[in-house]
Design an enzyme around this catalytic site. Structure first.
Site, PDB file in Angstrom:
ATOM      1  N   LYS A 200       0.858  -1.188   0.000  1.00 38.45           N
ATOM      2  CA  LYS A 200       0.000   0.000   0.000  1.00 38.45           C
ATOM      3  C   LYS A 200       0.892   1.234   0.000  1.00 38.45           C
ATOM      4  O   LYS A 200       1.680   1.437   0.919  1.00 38.45           O
ATOM      5  CB  LYS A 200      -0.896  -0.005   1.238  1.00 38.45           C
ATOM      6  N   LYS A 253      -2.229  -1.372  -3.835  1.00 33.39           N
ATOM      7  CA  LYS A 253      -3.107  -0.208  -3.676  1.00 33.39           C
ATOM      8  C   LYS A 253      -2.288   1.061  -3.755  1.00 33.39           C
ATOM      9  O   LYS A 253      -1.270   1.143  -3.074  1.00 33.39           O
ATOM     10  CB  LYS A 253      -3.796  -0.297  -2.309  1.00 33.39           C
TER      11      LYS A 253
HETATM   12  C1  PBG Z   1      -6.998   3.777   5.906  1.00 41.07           C
HETATM   13  C2  PBG Z   1      -7.347   3.552   4.487  1.00 41.07           C
HETATM   14  C3  PBG Z   1      -7.209   4.450   3.428  1.00 41.07           C
HETATM   15  C4  PBG Z   1      -7.775   3.841   2.319  1.00 41.07           C
HETATM   16  C5  PBG Z   1      -8.211   2.581   2.705  1.00 41.07           C
HETATM   17  N1  PBG Z   1      -7.918   2.404   4.045  1.00 41.07           N
HETATM   18  C6  PBG Z   1      -6.668   5.837   3.419  1.00 41.07           C
HETATM   19  C7  PBG Z   1      -5.283   6.058   3.814  1.00 41.07           C
HETATM   20  O1  PBG Z   1      -4.495   5.144   4.005  1.00 41.07           O
HETATM   21  O2  PBG Z   1      -4.957   7.223   3.985  1.00 41.07           O
HETATM   22  C8  PBG Z   1      -7.905   4.473   0.970  1.00 41.07           C
HETATM   23  C9  PBG Z   1      -9.039   4.004   0.136  1.00 41.07           C
HETATM   24  C10 PBG Z   1      -9.413   4.889  -0.998  1.00 41.07           C
HETATM   25  O3  PBG Z   1      -8.791   5.937  -1.254  1.00 41.07           O
HETATM   26  O4  PBG Z   1     -10.381   4.543  -1.680  1.00 41.07           O
HETATM   27  N2  PBG Z   1      -5.930   3.068   6.415  1.00 41.07           N
HETATM   28 ZN    ZN Z   2      -5.403   3.878   8.546  1.00 39.51          ZN
END
Ligand code: PBG
Ligand code: ZN
Length: 336
Positions: A200, A253
């Site tokens: 991620k 992601k």
């Molecule tokens: C939180 C989380 C995020 C997303 C999924 N879980 C945001 C981040 O990490 O700041 C993003 C999902 C999206 O943008 O659709 N941990």
């Molecule tokens: Zn988070």
């Protein structure tokens, strides 16, 4: 004689819609798509999210109603994000493992109403902490990795107890997968799947989501824990380590800016891989279509194809709630 033009004419393969139907791979079916949803307290609520047109913050009852269409369309699952009342946020995010919070109640209600639908839950703390980071902070302002792992494990156990099929830690803490697996097994949840948000990235494409969740960090950013866009090797190690820690599924992601990572990971693992088609990717296409810069249906279909082609088994996508609009009809009707 080497085969080439004019004997070889590749256009023969794609000249007509009938021929394209023979040779084209099918669209990823609805069963490969998982719908991320936001659930909040207040059972009847259905609050439009300005940054994600067509998506809502749902109370439990309203969610059950809006799920009917996607379930009938055959979606593969639901990914639940819980939102607390503002007053219940604190510095540790303890509301995240409250058995009576919106996420846990939504999981129970959805499993009761739609027992055959796979329910995934996002396991993180950022929506529940006042400071908006994905775990408790040390005095120096960095997230306390090991304390975060312990808290995430409690969240995952409470989601599993509510009936989640898949728990999905998204905090990018070292050791979070091992911590969750051990806690789940000790809690008698050995059958609960663990999908790691394994690679991620610290992406600029999460903006609309953070507005939806009101979970933007109050100070600093997430680059101290999410993977660096500019460091491919470490990003791939993140997924390898999570596999070694016992993840059942891996994830890349965002999806569309990282198709190369997805394709490389596909070659390196036998685990199923999910790709998260994130909020900014959804909003980008909505905005382009609204301004007449492209046909929404054609752009969405092309992007879902790309994610699939790069190697995703599952696609987490907000489009899963709009399949009537996006998937119906044959490719022949979609003008690129
Ligand atoms: C939180 C989380 C995020 C997303 C999924 N879980 C945001 C981040 O990490 O700041 C993003 C999902 C999206 O943008 O659709 N941990
Ligand atoms: Zn988070």
């Amino acid at each position: 004689m080497t085969a080439g033009y004019p004997q070889v004419r590749l256009r023969r393969l794609r000249l007509t819609a009938a021929r394209r139907r023979l040779f084209d791979a099918p669209m990823p079916g609805p069963e490969k798509l998982v719908w991320p949803v936001f659930v909040r307290p207040g059972d009847g609520a259905r609050e439009p999210i300005a940054s994600l047109p067509g998506q809502y913050r749902y109370g439990v009852d309203a969610l059950l109603r809006d799920l009917e269409g996607p379930v009938r369309a055959g979606i593969g699952g639901l990914l639940v994000f819980g939102l607390p009342d503002e007053g219940r946020k604190d510095d540790t995010g303890a509301e995240a493992w409250n058995d009576r919070a919106a996420a846990q109640r939504a999981v129970r209600a959805v499993k009761r109403a739609y027992p055959d639908l796979a329910v995934f839950t996002d396991v993180c703390l950022c929506a529940y902490t006042r400071h908006g980071h994905c775990g408790p902070l040390r005095p120096d302002g960095q997230v306390d990795n090991d304390a975060a792992c312990a808290a995430l494990a409690r969240v995952a156990v409470s989601h599993a107890a509510a009936g989640a099929d898949v728990v999905a830690p998204s905090a990018m803490m070292d050791g979070q997968v091992a911590a969750l697996r051990q806690a789940l097994d000790e809690a008698g949840a050995a059958d609960t799947l663990l999908m790691s948000y394994s690679t991620k990235f610290a992406s600029a494409m999460y903006g609309p989501f953070r507005e939806a969740e009101q979970s933007a960090p109050q100070s600093g950013d997430r680059r101290g824990y999410q993977a660096s866009t500019a460091d491919l090797r470490t990003a791939l190690r993140e997924s390898a380590l999570d596999e070694a820690e016992g993840a059942d599924l891996l994830m890349v992601k965002p999806a569309l800016f990282y198709l190369d990572v997805l394709a490389r990971l596909r070659e390196r693992t036998a685990l199923p891989i999910a790709a998260y088609n994130v909020s900014g990717e959804y909003a980008m296409l909505v905005a382009a279509a609204e301004r007449g810069m492209g046909d929404l249906r054609a752009m969405v279909r092309e992007s879902l194809f790309a994610i699939r082609r790069a190697g995703a088994d599952l696609i987490l996508t907000y489009w899963a709630s709009r399949l009537g609009e996006i998937l119906e009809g044959s490719d022949a009707e979609v003008r690129p």
